[in-house]
Design an enzyme around this catalytic site. Structure first.
Site, PDB file in Angstrom:
ATOM      1  N   HIS A  16      -0.968  10.524  -8.386  1.00  0.00           N
ATOM      2  CA  HIS A  16       0.188  11.418  -8.271  1.00  0.00           C
ATOM      3  C   HIS A  16       0.561  11.884  -9.672  1.00  0.00           C
ATOM      4  O   HIS A  16       0.967  11.069 -10.511  1.00  0.00           O
ATOM      5  CB  HIS A  16       1.369  10.692  -7.627  1.00  0.00           C
ATOM      6  CG  HIS A  16       1.107  10.228  -6.235  1.00  0.00           C
ATOM      7  ND1 HIS A  16       1.382  10.994  -5.127  1.00  0.00           N
ATOM      8  CD2 HIS A  16       0.560   9.066  -5.774  1.00  0.00           C
ATOM      9  CE1 HIS A  16       1.036  10.332  -4.029  1.00  0.00           C
ATOM     10  NE2 HIS A  16       0.536   9.163  -4.398  1.00  0.00           N
ATOM     11  N   HIS A 175      -5.648   3.503  -0.798  1.00  0.00           N
ATOM     12  CA  HIS A 175      -4.849   2.377  -1.292  1.00  0.00           C
ATOM     13  C   HIS A 175      -4.723   1.256  -0.250  1.00  0.00           C
ATOM     14  O   HIS A 175      -3.622   0.865   0.140  1.00  0.00           O
ATOM     15  CB  HIS A 175      -3.472   2.832  -1.785  1.00  0.00           C
ATOM     16  CG  HIS A 175      -2.756   3.823  -0.911  1.00  0.00           C
ATOM     17  ND1 HIS A 175      -2.569   3.645   0.435  1.00  0.00           N
ATOM     18  CD2 HIS A 175      -2.162   5.001  -1.217  1.00  0.00           C
ATOM     19  CE1 HIS A 175      -1.899   4.657   0.928  1.00  0.00           C
ATOM     20  NE2 HIS A 175      -1.644   5.505  -0.061  1.00  0.00           N
ATOM     21  N   ASP A 248      -3.554   5.319  -7.366  1.00  0.00           N
ATOM     22  CA  ASP A 248      -2.280   5.620  -6.703  1.00  0.00           C
ATOM     23  C   ASP A 248      -1.119   5.502  -7.690  1.00  0.00           C
ATOM     24  O   ASP A 248      -0.013   5.088  -7.332  1.00  0.00           O
ATOM     25  CB  ASP A 248      -2.044   4.715  -5.490  1.00  0.00           C
ATOM     26  CG  ASP A 248      -0.866   5.176  -4.629  1.00  0.00           C
ATOM     27  OD1 ASP A 248      -0.534   6.375  -4.682  1.00  0.00           O
ATOM     28  OD2 ASP A 248      -0.275   4.331  -3.920  1.00  0.00           O
ATOM     29  N   HIS A 252       8.095   7.465 -11.051  1.00  0.00           N
ATOM     30  CA  HIS A 252       9.438   7.897 -10.656  1.00  0.00           C
ATOM     31  C   HIS A 252      10.376   7.671 -11.832  1.00  0.00           C
ATOM     32  O   HIS A 252      10.288   6.638 -12.513  1.00  0.00           O
ATOM     33  CB  HIS A 252       9.959   7.095  -9.459  1.00  0.00           C
ATOM     34  CG  HIS A 252       9.262   7.388  -8.175  1.00  0.00           C
ATOM     35  ND1 HIS A 252       9.512   8.500  -7.415  1.00  0.00           N
ATOM     36  CD2 HIS A 252       8.297   6.695  -7.510  1.00  0.00           C
ATOM     37  CE1 HIS A 252       8.752   8.488  -6.329  1.00  0.00           C
ATOM     38  NE2 HIS A 252       8.006   7.405  -6.364  1.00  0.00           N
ATOM     39  N   ALA A 264       9.501   4.415  -3.719  1.00  0.00           N
ATOM     40  CA  ALA A 264       8.267   3.631  -3.664  1.00  0.00           C
ATOM     41  C   ALA A 264       7.236   4.226  -4.605  1.00  0.00           C
ATOM     42  O   ALA A 264       7.024   5.437  -4.616  1.00  0.00           O
ATOM     43  CB  ALA A 264       7.725   3.607  -2.240  1.00  0.00           C
TER      44      ALA A 264
END
EC number: 3.5.2.3
Length: 343
Positions: A16, A175, A248, A252, A264
């Site tokens: 991400h 994942h 993964d 954040h 998460a």
């Protein structure tokens, strides 16, 4: 044990990168460590068109130095009403490498995901025909299913029917976190594979509650019991080409991560390869790391193996508590490996 190991330049098959200012902060960690990365499409709004994927790819490339030699591999976000023609066009134009199935509300920015598999039947038929991989966040979202059982239930309820109905479809269960996933992928044919993160090789579910509520270890799918962690290690280090690297990494900002309703995701990109190396070395399996990190993924995707090598030097490396305002995986720990620049 050798004080230095060299690997064919690796790839990250699940990351991400976010967008905007966050992208500019985090993309260098991935782009300087890996030659290619499968980029997740769960932005706001999600990446559902060829044009949106091109624009996102341009944003990523603009944030990278040309000398890094990094190639982002873009994905389409599947929705109930996405057009099969759009998916096929994006794949044939070399924009979409794969398409991502998020069950609606399963994870971050997945509200627009697929509510029922029947809605994407036409899309899956097209993907099967053209050889386009389907990447799956493998969890059910039913409120009556325990959060620790959601992956295992998804395999029985959704993944097995997908495999039965579309036998030629290439599928990556991403994942993975359970022994059930390891067993299912390990017993399948060449059209099914799985990615494994560094954090799921190191932590079990106790980590989220060690000395308090540890939001920095909260991700989806959540870490499971110790027996599942050990099963993931066996799979990653087995040499089985159906298992390969996918971090993964999911950054954040701290206000959202450390709130009363925290997001998460684990941000592992700054030291991902060193984290994998530590796990493999702990089990005396460093000889299996190159295949897991650099060979199995390209084989599944039908892409060439990278040129160039990376070097991991046995040298203690203290992980900062915060990098660019984000808390990294292994914060405050000392890793026994240090990555040298790719050559």
């Amino acid at each position: 044990m050798s004080d230095q190991i060299q690997l064919i330049a690796p790839d990250d098959w699940h990351v991400h990168l976010r967008d905007g200012e966050m992208l500019k902060q985090v993309v260098p960690y991935t782009a300087q460590m890996f030659r290619r990365a499968i980029v997740m499409p769960n932005l706001r709004p999600p990446v559902v068109t060829v044009e949106a994927a091109k624009a996102y790819r341009d944003q990523i490339v603009a944030a990278c130095h040309p000398n890094w030699g990094f190639t982002p591999l873009m994905t389409a976000y599947l929705t109930d009403d996405i057009a099969p023609e759009e998916i096929e066009r994006g794949f044939h134009e070399g924009v979409f490498t794969a398409a991502k199935l998020y069950p609606a509300n399963a994870t971050t920015n997945s509200a627009a995901g697929v509510t029922e598999l029947r809605h994407i039947h036409g899309v899956l038929l097209v993907m099967e025909r053209i050889g386009m991989p389907l990447l799956i966040h493998g969890e059910v979202t039913d409120v009556d299913v325990d959060v620790f059982d959601r992956e295992a239930v998804f395999i029985e309820r959704s993944l097995k029917p997908i495999r039965d109905r579309y036998p030629g479809l290439k599928v990556v269960l991403e994942h993975i976190t359970t022994e059930q996933a390891v067993d299912f992928v390990g017993s399948a044919d060449q059209n099914l594979a799985a990615t494994i993160t560094p954090h799921h090789l190191h932590i079990n579910r106790n980590a989220m509650f060690a000395g308090g509520l540890r939001s920095d270890f909260y991700c989806l799918p959540v870490a499971k019991r110790e027996r599942h962690r050990l099963a993931l290690r066996r799979a990653a280090m087995s040499g089985d080409r159906r298992f390969f690297l996918g971090t993964d990494s999911a950054p954040h900002a701290r206000p959202g991560k450390e709130s009363s309703c925290g997001c998460a995701g684990i941000f592992n990109a700054p030291h991902a390869l060193e984290s994998y190396a530590m796990a493999f070395a702990q089990d005396d399996k460093l000889d299996k790391l190159e295949a897991f990190a650099s060979l199995h993924g390209p084989a599944f995707y039908g892409l060439p193996v990278n040129e160039g090598i990376v070097t991991l030097q046995r040298d203690d490396k203290l992980v900062p508590n915060v990098v660019n305002g984000l808390v990294p995986f292994h914060a405050g720990e000392t890793l026994p490996w240090r990555l040298q620049p790719c050559t």
